[in-house]
Design an enzyme around this catalytic site. Structure first.
Site, PDB file in Angstrom:
ATOM      1  N   ALA A   1       0.853  -1.189   0.000  1.00  0.00           N
ATOM      2  CA  ALA A   1       0.000   0.000   0.000  1.00  0.00           C
ATOM      3  C   ALA A   1       0.889   1.241   0.000  1.00  0.00           C
ATOM      4  O   ALA A   1       2.070   1.177   0.338  1.00  0.00           O
ATOM      5  CB  ALA A   1      -0.905  -0.001   1.216  1.00  0.00           C
TER       6      ALA A   1
ATOM      7  N   GLY B   1      -0.658  -5.093   0.901  1.00  0.00           N
ATOM      8  CA  GLY B   1      -1.894  -5.002   0.135  1.00  0.00           C
ATOM      9  C   GLY B   1      -1.829  -5.708  -1.206  1.00  0.00           C
ATOM     10  O   GLY B   1      -2.849  -6.152  -1.738  1.00  0.00           O
TER      11      GLY B   1
ATOM     12  N   GLU C   1      -2.513  -9.271  -0.459  1.00  0.00           N
ATOM     13  CA  GLU C   1      -3.932  -9.336  -0.086  1.00  0.00           C
ATOM     14  C   GLU C   1      -4.829  -9.283  -1.324  1.00  0.00           C
ATOM     15  O   GLU C   1      -5.845  -9.978  -1.388  1.00  0.00           O
ATOM     16  CB  GLU C   1      -4.268  -8.216   0.894  1.00  0.00           C
ATOM     17  CG  GLU C   1      -3.683  -8.472   2.280  1.00  0.00           C
ATOM     18  CD  GLU C   1      -3.820  -7.293   3.230  1.00  0.00           C
ATOM     19  OE1 GLU C   1      -4.369  -7.478   4.319  1.00  0.00           O
ATOM     20  OE2 GLU C   1      -3.378  -6.181   2.872  1.00  0.00           O
TER      21      GLU C   1
ATOM     22  N   GLU D   1       3.482  -6.029   7.410  1.00  0.00           N
ATOM     23  CA  GLU D   1       2.859  -4.908   8.133  1.00  0.00           C
ATOM     24  C   GLU D   1       3.338  -4.736   9.570  1.00  0.00           C
ATOM     25  O   GLU D   1       3.463  -3.606  10.059  1.00  0.00           O
ATOM     26  CB  GLU D   1       1.323  -5.052   8.116  1.00  0.00           C
ATOM     27  CG  GLU D   1       0.662  -4.691   6.791  1.00  0.00           C
ATOM     28  CD  GLU D   1       0.618  -5.848   5.805  1.00  0.00           C
ATOM     29  OE1 GLU D   1      -0.109  -5.739   4.810  1.00  0.00           O
ATOM     30  OE2 GLU D   1       1.304  -6.873   6.040  1.00  0.00           O
TER      31      GLU D   1
END
Length: 263
Positions: free
Chosen positions: A69, A115, A118, A138
């Protein structure tokens, strides 16, 4: 499907396959909010397009699928802003992709971190190039995966391996991801998209109505409070009322290839 211009993604349609490419090479295709919104629009359009039988999601270049991200967008967020970020992102993109009735193949062409992994895990299945690296780093930033990573990774690789990957913030390579069951196939970089398209062609031969029902039934088995077997029974019964079932069974009896109408 008519072409639409986006700032952060490229969308190409060819012979029943819509390919969505995240195109932010200078940022290693990192997901910012604008890209998430554009991806939502592109997936929504592909889902509505009756000519699209399969969607392939990939990243531009050879370095990254999605390297994570865009941290600069939320580094100063409050608790409530952080919760809203995760909730809106899951609804807009990650859950949206997971529950799409059109099959989605993630073609992971390099780094798929945070992300990015994900997003790949939200796809219905994944293939990767041999230079791919995957992980959820993360906790090294003082946060946890917020776009479904703590739920989908254990479903795919098992609780123990997911705990280890998330706690250590480690990356694994394509061969280890294959061993873990995180991805289905490994190819060279050059063969990644052609192989994804080959799989898409195999999917296209089958009933899109039946495939949508299968996606629904499989997903139900991973939902709390849902009985996947009951969903399967209902979806199975509904198939008997479709034109695709009539064509598929008739073609079988007549010893010919079916021509599914998609309804």
């Amino acid at each position: 499907m008519k072409a639409r211009v986006y700032d952060n993604i490229l969308v190409d349609f060819n012979n029943g396959i819509t390919t969505i490419t995240i195109n932010r090479p200078s940022k290693l295709n990192a997901l910012n909010l604008e890209t998430i919104k554009e991806l939502h629009k592109a997936f929504k359009r592909a889902e509505k397009d009756k000519d699209t039988k399969v969607v392939i999601i990939t990243g531009s270049g050879e370095k990254a699928f999605v390297a994570g991200a865009d941290i600069s967008e939320f580094a100063d967020f409050s608790v409530s802003q952080g919760e809203k970020l995760a909730a809106e992102g899951q609804a807009l993109l990650f859950d949206f992709v997971a529950y799409l009735s059109t099959p989605v193949i993630a073609a992971v062409n390099g780094f798929a971190l945070g992300g990015g992994l994900e997003l790949a895990m939200a796809a219905h299945f994944r293939i990767a190039s041999d230079n791919a690296k995957m992980g959820l780093p993360e906790v090294s930033l003082g946060v946890i995966p917020g776009y479904g990573g703590t739920q989908r990774l254990p479903q795919l690789v098992g609780k123990g391996r997911a705990m280890e990957l998330i706690m250590t913030a480690s990356m694994i390579d394509a061969s280890q991801a294959l061993q873990y069951g995180l991805i289905n196939h490994v190819t060279t970089q050059e063969e990644l998209l052609p192989f994804a398209e080959k799989l898409a062609e195999k999917i296209k031969r089958n009933s899109s109505v039946a495939i949508a029902a299968a996606i629904e039934a499989i997903n139900a088995g991973f939902e709390a409070g849902e009985n996947g077997f009951d969903t399967e029974i209902t979806a199975f019964g509904k198939c008997f009322g479709t034109a695709d079932f009539a064509e598929g069974t008739q073609a079988f009896l007549e010893k010919r290839k079916p021509n599914f109408p998609g309804k």
